[in-house]
Design an enzyme around this catalytic site. Structure first.
Site, PDB file in Angstrom:
ATOM      1  N   CYS A 155       0.793  -1.236   0.000  1.00  0.00           N
ATOM      2  CA  CYS A 155       0.000   0.000   0.000  1.00  0.00           C
ATOM      3  C   CYS A 155       0.828   1.291   0.000  1.00  0.00           C
ATOM      4  O   CYS A 155       0.426   2.268  -0.651  1.00  0.00           O
ATOM      5  CB  CYS A 155      -1.027  -0.004   1.115  1.00  0.00           C
ATOM      6  SG  CYS A 155      -0.429  -0.384   2.738  1.00  0.00           S
ATOM      7  N   ARG A 190      15.704   1.608   1.216  1.00  0.00           N
ATOM      8  CA  ARG A 190      15.587   0.337   0.506  1.00  0.00           C
ATOM      9  C   ARG A 190      15.040  -0.740   1.429  1.00  0.00           C
ATOM     10  O   ARG A 190      15.483  -1.885   1.415  1.00  0.00           O
ATOM     11  CB  ARG A 190      16.917  -0.088  -0.118  1.00  0.00           C
ATOM     12  CG  ARG A 190      16.680  -1.060  -1.309  1.00  0.00           C
ATOM     13  CD  ARG A 190      17.953  -1.610  -1.920  1.00  0.00           C
ATOM     14  NE  ARG A 190      18.827  -0.543  -2.360  1.00  0.00           N
ATOM     15  CZ  ARG A 190      20.136  -0.485  -2.064  1.00  0.00           C
ATOM     16  NH1 ARG A 190      20.699  -1.435  -1.346  1.00  0.00           N
ATOM     17  NH2 ARG A 190      20.861   0.520  -2.493  1.00  0.00           N
ATOM     18  N   SER A 191      14.065  -0.367   2.222  1.00  0.00           N
ATOM     19  CA  SER A 191      13.422  -1.349   3.094  1.00  0.00           C
ATOM     20  C   SER A 191      12.635  -2.329   2.240  1.00  0.00           C
ATOM     21  O   SER A 191      12.232  -2.002   1.112  1.00  0.00           O
ATOM     22  CB  SER A 191      12.475  -0.652   4.080  1.00  0.00           C
ATOM     23  OG  SER A 191      11.384  -0.085   3.378  1.00  0.00           O
TER      24      SER A 191
END
Length: 326
Positions: A155, A190-191
């Site tokens: 989401c 950059r999770s």
């Protein structure tokens, strides 16, 4: 406004509440149309097990927003983290529950990734199930060969795509799937939840994306002239201020998501007219960004919640199609 003020702030700040309005209207109408099968409204259950104030705030927003659109929202607090898996499984089995979300991080390691897979795919409003992730990375948009069941996208990355569409960064004259062709985007995060999937989504839509974290910088692209169907990743080397500055020199969009109150993106790296978006709960840009950015979106939360609820409606739609087929 005086001439000097006009020169000092050439761009505008765009609030997430304004961007989300069209989705709020669309979602509210769809919930109303579901009255025959969900007379009391679809039920979204949120699990909170980390005591994080930002998660508490997000849960509060989610409750208020979802209830305003006709959904029911139930926050289930789990004081003992080790009991969270059982609580999720119980919600998976409960036919009254239409959607499940979990406020991460909880353990802050691979155990969180395991919990993401515990949530039933059919109730995963956040789009974190491995099937959804695999489809997203491989640029596959449906769950079935007949193309009846739409896949779900995570989401927050989806919210940022919708924000970029609203800001007209997507070129609607180009074919769908190529509408970011020629655009350069820098993402400072950059999770696995947001940064990496966002880089993949934007690259799959045709952009050249520079994905930045504390260790290194990677380049996501579909190759020269978009010759690949899905994105490829190239490692550009260890992180350095010089490399970041170089990536930003001709960036059309800079997106930040650093979860630290101390972090501030260097305004001097932003070229005039760049679009800047921050999805962190912390303020990653200071006010000087308004002197450089053409469009600045300081927070994305309200669009994210709209996408989460939109995902939930899609899951209900998919479930009804499966039921009708059987």
């Amino acid at each position: 406004m005086s001439g000097s003020e006009a020169v000092a702030k050439p761009g505008i700040t765009v609030l997430a509440s304004k961007i989300s309005k069209e989705y709020v209207d669309e979602i509210t109408k769809k919930v109303e149309a579901l009255k025959s099968i969900r007379p009391e409204g679809p039920l979204l259950v949120g699990f909170l097990a980390n005591g994080d104030p930002a998660a508490e705030m997000y849960a509060s927003w989610t409750k208020k927003t979802s209830e305003s659109m006709g959904f029911r929202y139930e926050l289930r607090r789990v004081d003992e983290k080790d009991f969270l898996e059982e609580a999720i499984i119980e919600a998976n089995r409960d036919d009254a529950v239409d959607g499940i979300m979990v406020y991460y991080p909880i353990f802050g390691n691979a155990q969180d990734q395991y919990l993401q897979q515990v949530v039933a795919r059919e109730k995963d409003v956040e789009g974190l199930n491995h099937v959804y992730y695999q489809n997203m990375y491989h640029n596959i948009r449906y769950l079935d060969n007949e193309k009846q069941l739409k896949s779900i996208l995570p989401c927050t990355p989806l919210a940022i795509v919708k924000i970029l569409e609203y800001l007209k960064i997507y070129n609607t004259l180009l074919p769908e799937g190529n509408r970011l062709y020629g655009k350069k985007v820098v993402i400072v995060n950059r999770s696995e939840i947001v940064g990496r999937p966002l880089a993949a989504l934007l690259a799959n839509d045709g952009a050249i994306v520079f994905s930045v974290d504390v260790n290194n910088v990677q380049k996501f692209t579909r190759g020269e002239s978009l010759k690949f169907i899905k994105h490829h990743v190239e490692d550009l080397g260890p992180y350095s201020e010089d490399l970041l500055k170089q990536c930003c020199a001709d960036a059309d969009v800079i997106i930040t998501g650093v979860p630290s109150p101390k972090y501030k993106f260097p305004t001097e790296y932003v070229r005039d007219g760049t679009v800047c978006i921050n999805f962190s709960s912390e303020k990653n840009f200071d006010d000087s960004i308004k002197t450089k950015a053409s469009l600045y979106v300081p927070m994305t939360g309200k669009v994210t919640i709209s996408m989460l609820l939109r995902n939930m409606l899609r899951l209900i739609e998919n479930a009804e199609k499966v039921k009708a087929k059987n």
